[in-house]
Write a protein that holds these residues in place. Structure first.
Motif, PDB file in Angstrom:
ATOM      1  N   TRP A  30      36.831  38.764  46.438  1.00 54.56           N
ATOM      2  CA  TRP A  30      38.234  38.353  46.316  1.00 54.56           C
ATOM      3  C   TRP A  30      39.133  39.569  46.140  1.00 54.56           C
ATOM      4  CZ3 TRP A  30      41.884  38.984  42.457  1.00 54.56           C
ATOM      5  CH2 TRP A  30      43.085  38.310  42.667  1.00 54.56           C
ATOM      6  N   THR A  31      38.712  40.506  45.301  1.00 52.47           N
ATOM      7  CA  THR A  31      39.505  41.710  45.041  1.00 52.47           C
ATOM      8  C   THR A  31      39.707  42.509  46.324  1.00 52.47           C
ATOM      9  OG1 THR A  31      38.700  41.802  42.771  1.00 52.47           O
ATOM     10  CG2 THR A  31      39.623  43.826  43.672  1.00 52.47           C
TER      11      THR A  31
ATOM     12  N   ARG B 128      42.154  40.285  48.699  1.00 52.91           N
ATOM     13  CA  ARG B 128      43.344  39.632  48.147  1.00 52.91           C
ATOM     14  C   ARG B 128      44.652  40.148  48.747  1.00 52.91           C
ATOM     15  NH1 ARG B 128      45.234  41.303  42.255  1.00 52.91           N
ATOM     16  NH2 ARG B 128      46.337  43.129  42.912  1.00 52.91           N
ATOM     17  N   GLU B 129      45.610  39.267  48.702  1.00 46.49           N
ATOM     18  CA  GLU B 129      46.969  39.587  49.141  1.00 46.49           C
ATOM     19  C   GLU B 129      47.748  40.072  47.918  1.00 46.49           C
ATOM     20  OE1 GLU B 129      48.088  39.222  52.349  1.00 46.49           O
ATOM     21  OE2 GLU B 129      46.053  38.620  52.916  1.00 46.49           O
ATOM     22  N   HIS B 130      48.771  40.865  48.145  1.00 42.81           N
ATOM     23  CA  HIS B 130      49.614  41.324  47.040  1.00 42.81           C
ATOM     24  C   HIS B 130      50.244  40.131  46.327  1.00 42.81           C
ATOM     25  CE1 HIS B 130      49.223  45.509  48.097  1.00 42.81           C
ATOM     26  NE2 HIS B 130      49.461  45.202  49.348  1.00 42.81           N
TER      27      HIS B 130
ATOM     28  N   GLU C 196      49.016  37.806  44.692  1.00 46.52           N
ATOM     29  CA  GLU C 196      48.228  36.579  44.647  1.00 46.52           C
ATOM     30  C   GLU C 196      47.660  36.429  43.240  1.00 46.52           C
ATOM     31  OE1 GLU C 196      44.388  34.591  46.924  1.00 46.52           O
ATOM     32  OE2 GLU C 196      45.055  36.582  47.473  1.00 46.52           O
TER      33      GLU C 196
ATOM     34  N   TYR D 201      45.229  35.623  40.136  1.00 49.87           N
ATOM     35  CA  TYR D 201      43.781  35.757  39.983  1.00 49.87           C
ATOM     36  C   TYR D 201      43.162  34.379  39.747  1.00 49.87           C
ATOM     37  CZ  TYR D 201      39.382  37.562  37.984  1.00 49.87           C
ATOM     38  OH  TYR D 201      38.076  37.846  37.719  1.00 49.87           O
TER      39      TYR D 201
ATOM     40  N   TYR E 283      40.356  32.966  38.645  1.00 51.73           N
ATOM     41  CA  TYR E 283      39.068  33.153  37.972  1.00 51.73           C
ATOM     42  C   TYR E 283      38.168  31.925  38.087  1.00 51.73           C
ATOM     43  CZ  TYR E 283      35.492  34.119  34.546  1.00 51.73           C
ATOM     44  OH  TYR E 283      34.280  34.310  33.942  1.00 51.73           O
TER      45      TYR E 283
END
Length: 115
Positions: free
Chosen positions: A59-60, A63-65, A67, A69, A71
């Motif tokens: 995911w990291t 990921r999009e800016h 976005e 988290y 968890y």
């Protein structure tokens, strides 16, 4: 048997003042399912931690800016991965059940089906 939850690091669940934090009811249910299955001996905690860290890492990287988290979405995905690896449940069954649940109305109450 108690669950060896990480208190720090990438696999550590969200906390506030030391207490676990769940934004929605499904998050606590997903958490509880994983802990219960671990305590029942279905899988080892290191297996789950490895799957969770793999989900977080993926995911990291993708990921999009800005976005948020997710968890517990990653937690649930890790649980699905571990159960699929153990052949406890097939990947197709997980997908079918997730799609069926996603199509239910927002006010759906599980107790209605227990009668």
């Amino acid at each position: 048997m108690s669950t060896p939850l990480d208190s720090e690091g990438p696999a550590a669940p969200p906390r506030s003042n030391g207490e676990l934090v769940f934004a929605e009811p499904w998050e606590s249910r997903a958490f509880g399912m994983a802990v219960t299955l671990y305590e029942a001996g279905v899988f080892g905690w290191p297996e789950f931690q490895t799957a969770l860290i793999a989900r977080i890492t993926a995911w990291t990287a993708a990921r999009e800016h800005d976005e948020p988290y997710p968890y517990y979405r990653l937690w649930l995905g890790a649980l699905e991965d571990v159960l699929a690896d153990l052949s406890t449940v097939s990947e197709d069954e997980v997908i079918a059940r997730a799609q069926a649940m996603a199509q239910r109305s927002p006010g759906h109450d599980h107790r209605d089906h227990a009668r």
